[in-house]
Design a protein around this motif. Sequence first.
Motif, PDB file in Angstrom:
ATOM      1  N   SER A  61      15.400   0.167   3.178  1.00  0.00           N
ATOM      2  CA  SER A  61      15.206   0.388   1.747  1.00  0.00           C
ATOM      3  C   SER A  61      15.450  -0.923   1.020  1.00  0.00           C
ATOM      4  CB  SER A  61      16.193   1.430   1.228  1.00  0.00           C
ATOM      5  OG  SER A  61      15.942   2.674   1.816  1.00  0.00           O
ATOM      6  N   ILE A  62      14.659  -1.163  -0.019  1.00  0.00           N
ATOM      7  CA  ILE A  62      14.905  -2.326  -0.866  1.00  0.00           C
ATOM      8  C   ILE A  62      14.967  -1.846  -2.311  1.00  0.00           C
ATOM      9  CG2 ILE A  62      13.854  -4.011   0.691  1.00  0.00           C
ATOM     10  CD1 ILE A  62      11.385  -4.060  -1.086  1.00  0.00           C
ATOM     11  N   ALA A  63      15.859  -2.461  -3.058  1.00  0.00           N
ATOM     12  CA  ALA A  63      15.991  -2.129  -4.475  1.00  0.00           C
ATOM     13  C   ALA A  63      14.887  -2.848  -5.244  1.00  0.00           C
ATOM     14  CB  ALA A  63      17.362  -2.558  -4.985  1.00  0.00           C
ATOM     15  N   LEU A  64      14.162  -2.110  -6.069  1.00  0.00           N
ATOM     16  CA  LEU A  64      13.077  -2.688  -6.868  1.00  0.00           C
ATOM     17  C   LEU A  64      13.272  -2.350  -8.333  1.00  0.00           C
ATOM     18  CD1 LEU A  64       9.955  -1.820  -4.671  1.00  0.00           C
ATOM     19  CD2 LEU A  64      11.131  -4.020  -4.849  1.00  0.00           C
ATOM     20  N   SER A  65      12.904  -3.294  -9.175  1.00  0.00           N
ATOM     21  CA  SER A  65      12.933  -3.096 -10.620  1.00  0.00           C
ATOM     22  C   SER A  65      11.626  -3.606 -11.206  1.00  0.00           C
ATOM     23  CB  SER A  65      14.087  -3.874 -11.254  1.00  0.00           C
ATOM     24  OG  SER A  65      15.323  -3.410 -10.789  1.00  0.00           O
ATOM     25  N   LYS A  78       7.770   6.947  -6.002  1.00  0.00           N
ATOM     26  CA  LYS A  78       6.587   6.092  -6.159  1.00  0.00           C
ATOM     27  C   LYS A  78       6.950   4.771  -6.826  1.00  0.00           C
ATOM     28  CE  LYS A  78       5.261   8.944 -10.027  1.00  0.00           C
ATOM     29  NZ  LYS A  78       4.350   9.948 -10.485  1.00  0.00           N
ATOM     30  N   VAL A  79       6.139   3.779  -6.508  1.00  0.00           N
ATOM     31  CA  VAL A  79       6.271   2.458  -7.095  1.00  0.00           C
ATOM     32  C   VAL A  79       4.872   2.008  -7.493  1.00  0.00           C
ATOM     33  CG1 VAL A  79       6.125   1.268  -4.861  1.00  0.00           C
ATOM     34  CG2 VAL A  79       7.215   0.124  -6.779  1.00  0.00           C
ATOM     35  N   THR A  80       4.769   1.284  -8.598  1.00  0.00           N
ATOM     36  CA  THR A  80       3.471   0.803  -9.071  1.00  0.00           C
ATOM     37  C   THR A  80       3.453  -0.720  -8.981  1.00  0.00           C
ATOM     38  OG1 THR A  80       3.338   2.682 -10.588  1.00  0.00           O
ATOM     39  CG2 THR A  80       1.826   0.863 -10.985  1.00  0.00           C
TER      40      THR A  80
END
Length: 192
Positions: free
Chosen positions: A65-69, A102-104
């Motif tokens: 897992s990676i933290a995304l912002s 989900k990630v965009t």
Amino acid sequence: MDAIHYLPGQVIEFHRRAVGGFKSGQQWQVVGSRSRQEIVIERDGERRFLSLTQSGKFTLFRAESIALSVGDTVRITKNFRGQGTRFQNNKLHTVTSVDVGKVTLDGTELENRSALHLDQGIVVTSHASQGKTVDQVIVPVPVESFSQANEAQFYVSMSRARKAMHLFTDCKVALPEAVACKSARARPGDRA
């Protein structure tokens, strides 16, 4: 390959059809082994056996897992398609939205029901940087890495910068000789 190298939690992703009804693109999780040449994999609650004689039809990954912002830069680590968009290995994208599940990326929404091939794009290796230009390059070349240093690699690493290049080494005297070595992969007449 021996089943001892396949650990529970790792992900098998098929890139070709395989015996047992496995289709290209499917991702299964390793749950154990049945013998030295057969592992147990699971997907959506269904368990199957997979013979390691078919290892040329799949790739083994370790899921992380990676933290995304929003605003983060990510690097694609394997070609894939998402929502009709083709994502290419080593291309950089910007995270434009993060929601549960989900990630965009640059306006393309990707559901993370299966493993996405992403990594942080803050730092990129010189191999991944070929053909790219960035504002700033930082190249560490410590003495213990001199055996991997060569003329072609040094050229690629240092020629990516638009505005600034920073080179760090712990032996300025020996560095010119280390980076002057010809690449073992270079052929006569090749240019760096």
